[in-house]
Design an enzyme around this catalytic site. Sequence first.
Site, short mmCIF file in Angstrom:
data_model
loop_
_atom_site.label_atom_id
_atom_site.label_comp_id
_atom_site.label_asym_id
_atom_site.label_seq_id
_atom_site.Cartn_x
_atom_site.Cartn_y
_atom_site.Cartn_z
N ARG A 62 0.84 -1.20 0.00
CA ARG A 62 0.00 0.00 0.00
C ARG A 62 0.87 1.25 0.00
O ARG A 62 0.57 2.24 -0.66
CB ARG A 62 -0.94 0.01 1.22
CG ARG A 62 -1.71 1.31 1.35
CD ARG A 62 -2.83 1.25 2.38
NE ARG A 62 -2.50 0.53 3.59
CZ ARG A 62 -1.75 1.00 4.59
NH1 ARG A 62 -1.22 2.21 4.51
NH2 ARG A 62 -1.52 0.26 5.66
N TYR A 114 -16.90 16.52 -15.72
CA TYR A 114 -17.34 15.12 -15.69
C TYR A 114 -18.42 14.94 -14.62
O TYR A 114 -18.30 15.45 -13.51
CB TYR A 114 -16.13 14.23 -15.43
CG TYR A 114 -16.43 12.83 -15.00
CD1 TYR A 114 -17.28 12.01 -15.75
CD2 TYR A 114 -15.87 12.29 -13.85
CE1 TYR A 114 -17.56 10.72 -15.35
CE2 TYR A 114 -16.14 11.00 -13.44
CZ TYR A 114 -16.99 10.21 -14.20
OH TYR A 114 -17.27 8.93 -13.79
N LYS A 212 -8.91 5.52 -19.44
CA LYS A 212 -9.21 6.01 -20.77
C LYS A 212 -7.99 5.89 -21.69
O LYS A 212 -7.50 4.80 -21.94
CB LYS A 212 -9.74 7.43 -20.68
CG LYS A 212 -10.79 7.66 -19.57
CD LYS A 212 -11.96 6.72 -19.63
CE LYS A 212 -13.13 7.13 -18.74
NZ LYS A 212 -12.93 7.05 -17.30
#
Length: 398
Positions: A62, A114, A212
């Site tokens: 992490r 967005y 994307k």
Amino acid sequence: PLFRSHVMASKRPSFPHFATNALHVGQEPEQWNSRAVVPPISLSTTFKQDSPGVHHGYEYSRSGNPTRSVFERCLASCEGGKHGLATASGLAATLLLTHLLDAGDHVVSVNDVYGGTNRYFSKIASRFHVEASFVDCTDIAKFEAALKDNTKMIWLESPTNPTLTVIDIEAIAAAAHKRPNIIVVVDNTFASPYCQRPLDLGADIVMHSVTKYINGHSDVVMGVIATKSDELHDKMRFLQNALGTIPSPFDCFLANRGLKTLHVRMKQHEQNAAAVAKFLESHSLVQKVYYPGLPSHPQHEVAKRQMKGFGGMVSFEIKGNIENSRAFLKQLKVFTLAESLGGFESLAELPSVMTHASVSEEERKRLGVTDTLIRLSVGIEDEEDLVADLDQALKAAT
């Protein structure tokens, strides 16, 4: 061991051109004892220490992971930044960045943002007393009027989603930085690092939905942040670990691989998008076309000045009503009716009932996100097939 200390491993410097950075920065074989040319996937969650608190750069995945570090360094170089931080999604990046703020702080966001970002600021961050104003940032006077004494962050997209409005990033950053302690963030997802580098235009932080264009294959959900600032990096690195907003090593491996072909894909995306935009603009069944590469686009000159390329996103208004939109989308054969964007395949969607459904109807109407506004993510198929598909679907929709 599989990897060497990131301090000991030789690091190639950034290069003058995008593709060489994308292929080589962070990929040095010398960082692996095996001298692997392709960085391996390090799935281990924990790493052996020489003595308590003495390790070779990694202790728990992490906090840091070799495969993630490879991608973060490479992406930062492609954005002209010094530091990169990968996150579990684009919205995870938004969450992390908002945690740079305190309760009572104010954000000025571009209005045509967005839908997920709008939803986060309006319905979640507001619960923790972070206020957001949504402003037309193409108008510098309106932008400056929206600034308050407690404004601490500016949130831009350019081009915006879904109307592809282009914001003058350099002008907005200059205006914001006249005041102390304001962080300018640019969501660069629609442009990609290949087409636009906001850090070079005065932004403090750039972020992406890696899902994307950067990954480019519609098989990873991921985000990333880049900055030139050591101070901001240290704060965000703490938050990345403390919030746990991290991607898996396998996703980092895939995104790193996708980044290697970004420059090649973006050239084809743009070539196809330009052809699609020109076709649609001349079509009798189309009311209006939104594409920064068209001379008819209201911010075309700004786009030419700040972008290396105009990208692969095109939006247009079909004549008629929502039934015409539905009929058009149902008739598509090459384009797939689906959310998201930036993959090799061409996608089409109706933002008013899909990606921007969480935005109020009143706000959608004000922004021009109507039931006849269709958004296209133009892929890298053959140009002729894409145009022919749009033509037959338009004819069938009337």
